[in-house]
Design an enzyme around this catalytic site. Structure first.
Site, short mmCIF file in Angstrom:
data_model
loop_
_atom_site.label_atom_id
_atom_site.label_comp_id
_atom_site.label_asym_id
_atom_site.label_seq_id
_atom_site.Cartn_x
_atom_site.Cartn_y
_atom_site.Cartn_z
N ARG A 43 35.97 39.21 39.64
CA ARG A 43 35.95 40.63 40.04
C ARG A 43 34.51 41.09 39.99
NH1 ARG A 43 36.32 45.76 37.43
NH2 ARG A 43 37.41 47.33 38.69
N SER A 115 48.31 44.93 43.21
CA SER A 115 48.33 46.03 42.24
C SER A 115 49.37 47.06 42.63
CB SER A 115 46.98 46.77 42.22
OG SER A 115 45.98 45.94 41.72
N LYS A 145 37.46 50.36 33.48
CA LYS A 145 37.84 51.24 34.60
C LYS A 145 38.42 52.52 34.01
CE LYS A 145 39.91 50.91 39.16
NZ LYS A 145 40.52 50.06 40.19
#
Ligand SMILES: Cc1ncc(COP(=O)(O)OP(=O)(O)O)c(N)n1
Ligand SMILES: Cc1ncsc1CCOP(=O)(O)O
Ligand SMILES: [Mg+2]
Length: 217
Positions: A43, A115, A145
Site C-alpha cells: 500500500r 473494501s 488512516k
C-alpha cells in the site's frame, strides 16, 4: 488466482511508506513475514507517475519475498502495477476500479479483495461482482488512516452469517483487540501500525499471529 481464497486467513500485514522508508523497507517487510504474516499488501499512496520506478521496484521485491515465505502478495489500488509485477492479488475500495471491471480485465488470473467499510449489502454486491474476499473496517481508531469511518464489531457477525467469502477486518488492530474481531467472524486481520510501528516488527507480527491459534474452527 481467483478460487484461491482459502489463502485469506491469519495476519494480513500492510506496508506503509512512512513507517518503513527506504532503506529499511524490505527488511521490515521480511520481519513481518518471519513473524508469521500470511498475506502482505503493498500500500503506497505515492504518485503513480512520479513514483513509478520506486513503486515498481518495491512491489517487485515484495512479490519475490512473499514467494519465498509462501505468503500471498497483494497490490493495493493499482491494477497496472499488479499486472506489471505479476501480483497474484489486488485490493480495491470505493475510489478504485470496480471489481466487475477487474474481473473482466484479469479473468481468474488474480484474486480480488474489496473494501466494504461497514456495509454488508455492499459486500453481498461485491460477492456477485467477483470479489474473492471482502474487508470491513475501521473497527478501532486507525493511526494510519485517522479519517476512516468507524464500524461496529457486530458487522462482522452479520457478515459471517450472510456472506460465503473470507472476511478481513482492518483499522487500529492490535494484539489487545484483535481476538474480539476473530471471535466475531474475521478470517484475517489487516494491520499496518500494529506491526510496522513496532520497534520489534517480527515480535509484533508473531503476537498477532498467535491470536489465531485460539480461534474456534
Ligand atoms: C485489507 C484491506 N482492507 C481495506 C483497505 C482499504 O481500502 P480503500 O478503502 O481502498 O482505502 P486505501 O487503502 O486505498 O486508502 C485496504 N487497503 N486493505
Ligand atoms: C487502509 C485502512 N482502511 C481502513 S483503516 C486503514 C488503515 C489501517 O492501518 P492501522 O492498522 O494502522 O490502523
Ligand atoms: Mg484503495
Amino acid at each position: 488466482m481467483a478460487g484461491d481464497n482459502h489463502l485469506i486467513s491469519g495476519l494480513y500485514a500492510i506496508t506503509d511508506a512512512h513507517l518503513m522508508p527506504e532503506p529499511v523497507f524490505l527488511a521490515r517487510a521480511e520481519a513481518a513475514l518471519r513473524g508469521g504474516a500470511r498475506i502482505l499488501q503493498y500500500r503506497d499512496k505515492g504518485d503513480a507517475v512520479t513514483d513509478a520506478r520506486r513503486r515498481r521496484m518495491q512491489a517487485g521485491a515484495l512479490r519475490e519475498l512473499c514467494a519465498q515465505y509462501d505468503a500471498l502478495f497483494v497490490v493495493n489500488d493499482d491494477p497496472r502495477l499488479a499486472q506489471a509485477v505479476g501480483a497474484p492479488a489486488l485490493h480495491v475500495g470505493a475510489e478504485d476500479a470496480p471489481p466487475a471491471a477487474l474481473r473482466a480485465q484479469f479473468g481468474r488470473a488474480i484474486l480480488i479483495g474489496v473494501s466494504c467499510y461497514g456495509s454488508v449489502p455492499q459486500a453481498q454486491e461485491a460477492a456477485t461482482r467477483g470479489a474473492d474476499y471482502v474487508a470491513f473496517g475501521s473497527f478501532f481508531a486507525s493511526p494510519s488512516k485517522p479519517q476512516a469511518p468507524m464500524v461496529s464489531v457486530d458487522v462482522l457477525t452479520v457478515a459471517r452469517a450472510m456472506i460465503d467469502l473470507p472476511i478481513v477486518a482492518i483499522g487500529g488492530i492490535t494484539e489487545a483487540n484483535g481476538s474480539a474481531l476473530i471471535a466475531a467472524g474475521a478470517d484475517a486481520l489487516a494491520v499496518i501500525s500494529g506491526v510496522f510501528a513496532a520497534e520489534d516488527v517480527e515480535g509484533a507480527a508473531r503476537r498477532l499471529t498467535a491470536l489465531f491459534s485460539n480461534r474456534k474452527e
